[in-house]
Each structure stands twice: as structure tokens, then as C-alpha cells.
Design a protein around this motif. Structure first.
Motif, short mmCIF file in Angstrom:
data_model
loop_
_atom_site.label_atom_id
_atom_site.label_comp_id
_atom_site.label_asym_id
_atom_site.label_seq_id
_atom_site.Cartn_x
_atom_site.Cartn_y
_atom_site.Cartn_z
N UNK A 183 5.40 30.57 49.05
CA UNK A 183 4.92 29.73 48.08
C UNK A 183 3.35 29.10 48.36
N UNK A 184 2.80 29.37 49.33
CA UNK A 184 1.47 28.72 49.89
C UNK A 184 0.40 28.79 48.71
N UNK A 185 0.47 29.95 48.12
CA UNK A 185 -0.75 30.12 47.06
C UNK A 185 -0.14 30.07 45.48
N UNK A 186 0.96 29.23 45.48
CA UNK A 186 1.54 28.90 43.96
C UNK A 186 2.20 30.29 43.44
N UNK A 187 1.93 30.13 42.09
CA UNK A 187 2.47 31.32 41.33
C UNK A 187 1.48 32.67 41.29
N UNK A 188 1.60 33.42 42.36
CA UNK A 188 0.62 34.47 42.56
C UNK A 188 1.52 35.35 43.42
N UNK A 189 1.27 36.71 43.22
CA UNK A 189 1.84 37.83 44.08
C UNK A 189 0.70 38.50 45.17
N UNK A 190 0.95 38.19 46.44
CA UNK A 190 0.02 38.78 47.30
C UNK A 190 0.63 39.86 48.12
N UNK A 239 -1.90 50.86 54.80
CA UNK A 239 -0.57 50.01 54.55
C UNK A 239 0.20 49.33 55.52
N UNK A 240 -0.12 49.76 56.77
CA UNK A 240 0.84 49.40 57.89
C UNK A 240 0.06 48.59 58.80
N UNK A 241 0.76 47.67 59.32
CA UNK A 241 0.26 46.69 60.45
C UNK A 241 -0.08 47.63 61.67
N UNK A 242 -1.30 47.48 62.12
CA UNK A 242 -1.72 48.17 63.42
C UNK A 242 -2.49 47.38 64.22
N UNK A 243 -1.76 46.37 65.01
CA UNK A 243 -2.66 45.50 65.63
C UNK A 243 -2.35 45.88 67.30
N UNK A 244 -3.41 45.58 68.00
CA UNK A 244 -4.54 44.86 68.03
C UNK A 244 -5.81 45.93 67.42
N UNK A 245 -5.49 47.20 67.21
CA UNK A 245 -6.46 48.22 66.91
C UNK A 245 -7.01 47.81 65.51
N UNK A 246 -6.34 47.27 64.49
CA UNK A 246 -6.86 46.90 63.13
C UNK A 246 -6.48 45.56 63.01
N UNK A 247 -7.15 44.48 63.54
CA UNK A 247 -6.87 43.02 63.17
C UNK A 247 -6.58 42.79 61.82
N UNK A 248 -7.31 43.16 60.97
CA UNK A 248 -7.15 43.05 59.59
C UNK A 248 -5.88 43.09 59.04
N UNK A 249 -5.22 44.21 59.74
CA UNK A 249 -3.91 44.54 58.96
C UNK A 249 -2.82 43.49 59.29
N UNK A 250 -3.08 42.96 60.33
CA UNK A 250 -2.30 41.68 60.68
C UNK A 250 -2.36 40.40 59.78
N UNK A 251 -3.62 40.00 59.80
CA UNK A 251 -4.14 39.07 58.63
C UNK A 251 -3.40 39.27 57.31
N UNK A 252 -3.73 40.33 56.81
CA UNK A 252 -3.10 40.86 55.56
C UNK A 252 -1.58 40.93 55.61
N UNK A 253 -0.86 40.94 56.34
CA UNK A 253 0.52 40.91 56.35
C UNK A 253 0.91 39.54 56.30
N UNK A 254 0.12 38.62 57.41
CA UNK A 254 0.41 37.05 57.24
C UNK A 254 0.25 36.67 56.01
N UNK A 255 -1.01 36.87 55.38
CA UNK A 255 -1.23 36.39 54.18
C UNK A 255 -0.20 36.68 52.93
N UNK A 256 0.58 37.85 53.02
CA UNK A 256 1.36 38.16 52.17
C UNK A 256 2.79 37.50 52.37
N UNK A 257 2.95 37.22 53.41
CA UNK A 257 4.47 36.36 53.90
C UNK A 257 3.99 34.94 53.56
N UNK A 258 2.92 34.47 53.65
CA UNK A 258 2.49 33.12 53.24
C UNK A 258 2.51 32.86 51.70
N UNK A 259 2.10 33.91 51.00
CA UNK A 259 2.59 33.94 49.65
C UNK A 259 3.95 34.06 49.17
N UNK A 260 4.73 34.64 49.80
CA UNK A 260 6.02 34.75 49.63
C UNK A 260 6.73 33.25 49.77
#
Length: 303
Positions: free
Chosen positions: A206-213, A183-204
Motif C-alpha cells: 500500500x505504499x503507492x496508494x491505489x495502484x498496481x506495480x 522478468x526474473x530477479x538476477x542480483x547482483x548481475x542486474x541490480x535493476x531487477x532487485x529494485x523492481x521486485x522491491x518496488x512491486x512489494x512496496x506497492x502490495x
């Protein structure tokens, strides 16, 4: 109304009162034939079998199945059988396309062909629906079958497709967990964690409409409220995710097959993003999973 079970999807299709015409290619496989006949008996689909007639009849007879009386299009070449299914849809003679005993890549190649394929609305992606361990809701898994190693933008598009399916199922404010090993960002060892963090911030934003990411989230934190509480994760998605987005196809496919082979789950799977929902269950899936995949495709197509 929110659909909370696979049976609920079937009931919703029944209410429509019209059978979808499903072009199945190549059709000479027991579970494919059995699921198509079940869909017909349940009153939700009208199968159109495409492939080698002699082989299909033998498979049906060997397993006590009867496909006499159904439309059958003879085509001995499996790849051309898939192309015939696509043409049948484009000509308005079929409402859905279902993959038979053939690689998913062959079907997708026919769908994505710029000259003879089916128009896409963006990217296509694989979405699986299954019943949560608590049995009171449906959970979506993506992408276990199409996008191999998506970058950040592709993951955003995969998420949009999954949100579309979730909303069609009546989930008003879908909760999506972007999965990783921690559940923690670990970049560059785990790039997927950074992508996940960015997607969550995009959702905050309003990029994905009425959704919680939320992300990154480990699988247990996304599904189990007990695990989330134990680890002190205070997030509205933790423990109750409606959507599980995996980092790449390998983890998605492993999770998909763990659900079927270890957990014994029935899954409903479609490829979305084009003008036609495509039934692309794994070749090793049960006839029950294939039947429920047909039902989900019928529902998404408005049948």
C-alpha cells in the motif's frame, strides 16, 4: 473521466477556456517557435518569447513564421534568459516555463536554485505521455531526462510523480511496470531487477496508494498482452501497463528517442515535482511533440 489520447488533453484544456502564459527561453529555434504559435492558434497558450530578438526574428522569418505582436523580453545570454523565465513565473507574470534551444541541465539548475528557483514538492522527474500501440489509451514513460542513475528511494519518488500525472489524466488505478531486461530477479548481475521486485512489494503493502506495480518486467511483457500470454506471465499489469519506469536515464532516453525516430510517435513531455510543470521536450523533437508538451503542461497546471 479518463483521457485516452493526446487530442483528449487538448480538448480538456479547451474546456477550461483560459490561455496559460508560457515563458519560453531561449526562444530562437524553429520548432519551439512553431509549437508556441500553434498553441496560441489552438487557443491554449499565450507565448512569452525570451532571448535574442534579432536571432529569433530571423529564425521565424526563415521559416515563414510571424512572432510580431507577442510579448518579447530581450536577453542575449541564453542562461540569463532561462533565469528571466523563472523570475517571470515567480512574479506571477507567467504560468508555465518552456525550454528552448538549450541543455535541460541549464533549465533544471535554474529551477532548483535554492535562492532564485521554484520550490519543489520532493524530487523532480521527467514524464512523457504517448498513445499506446493499440490507440485506445495513454502510456507514461519515466524518467528519460532528469534523474541519471536513481537508487531505490529515488525510483520510488519517480514512480510517485508518474502516478500523480496518471491520476490527473483520470487513470483511477494506474498500472506501473518497473522495466528491466528480464522478468526474473538476477542480483547482483542486474541490480535493476532487485529494485523492481522491491518496488512491486512496496506497492502490495500500500505504499503507492491505489495502484498496481509489477516488476521486473521486460518491455514487451509490459506492453504486449500477446507476449505476456506467450511467456505465461499472469499479472494484472502485464500487457496493459499505464506507466513504464526505466532503470536509469540511459535506457529511458534510448526508449524515448526510439519512440520518436523509429516508431514516429508524437510525445508530450514535462518535468513535474515543482510548483510549475516545465516543458522540456528534447531539442530534436518535432514541433508536434513540443506543442503537445505545452498542452500537457497547461492541463497539469489547471489550464
Amino acid at each position: 473521466m479518463t483521457i485516452t489520447s493526446l487530442q483528449g488533453i487538448i480538448s480538456a484544456v479547451h474546456k477550461h477556456g483560459k490561455r496559460a502564459r508560457v515563458a519560453i527561453a531561449p526562444c530562437a529555434e524553429e520548432f519551439v517557435i512553431r509549437s508556441a504559435l500553434t498553441a496560441h492558434a489552438e487557443g491554449i497558450a499565450e507565448p512569452i518569447f525570451i532571448g535574442n530578438r534579432e536571432k529569433a526574428l530571423k529564425v521565424a522569418a526563415d521559416h515563414g513564421l510571424n512572432i510580431d505582436g507577442f510579448e518579447f523580453l530581450e536577453e542575449n545570454d541564453d542562461i540569463e534568459a532561462v533565469s528571466m523565465a523563472v523570475r517571470h513565473f515567480k512574479e506571477g507574470k507567467a504560468d508555465l516555463i518552456m525550454k528552448g534551444l538549450i541543455s535541460t541541465s541549464v533549465v533544471l539548475k535554474a529551477i532548483l536554485n535554492k535562492e532564485s528557483g521554484v520550490p519543489t514538492k520532493g524530487i523532480i522527474s521527467h514524464v512523457t505521455v504517448f498513445e499506446a500501440p493499440t490507440g485506445d489509451r495513454l502510456v507514461l514513460l519515466t524518467d528519460a531526462g532528469v534523474n541519471i542513475k536513481p537508487n531505490l528511494q529515488r525510483k520510488a519518488d519517480i514512480l510517485r510523480n508518474a502516478l500523480y500525472v496518471a491520476r490527473k489524466l483520470g487513470i483511477v488505478q494506474p498500472k506501473a511496470a518497473i522495466l528491466a531486461a528480464t522478468e526474473k530477479v538476477n542480483y547482483p548481475a542486474m541490480p535493476a531487477t532487485l529494485d523492481a521486485d522491491i518496488l512491486a512489494k512496496m506497492s502490495a503493502e500500500g505504499v503507492f496508494g491505489d495502484a498496481r506495480v509489477a516488476g521486473p518486467l521486460a518491455l514487451d511483457l509490459a506492453i504486449s498482452s500477446t507476449a505476456a500470454a506467450c511467456k505465461g506471465i499472469d499479472n494484472p499489469v502485464a500487457g496493459c501497463a499505464d506507466i513504464l519506469l526505466t532503470p536509469e536515464i540511459e535506457s529511458g532516453n534510448i526508449l524515448y528517442k526510439a519512440l520518436t525516430t523509429i516508431a514516429g510517435k508524437t510525445l508530450a513531455s514535462v518535468v513535474v515535482g515543482s510548483d510549475v510543470p516545465i516543458v522540456v521536450s528534447s531539442r530534436g523533437d518535432s514541433d508536434s511533440s513540443k506543442f503537445h508538451s505545452i498542452a500537457l503542461a497547461c492541463y497539469l497546471a489547471g489550464y
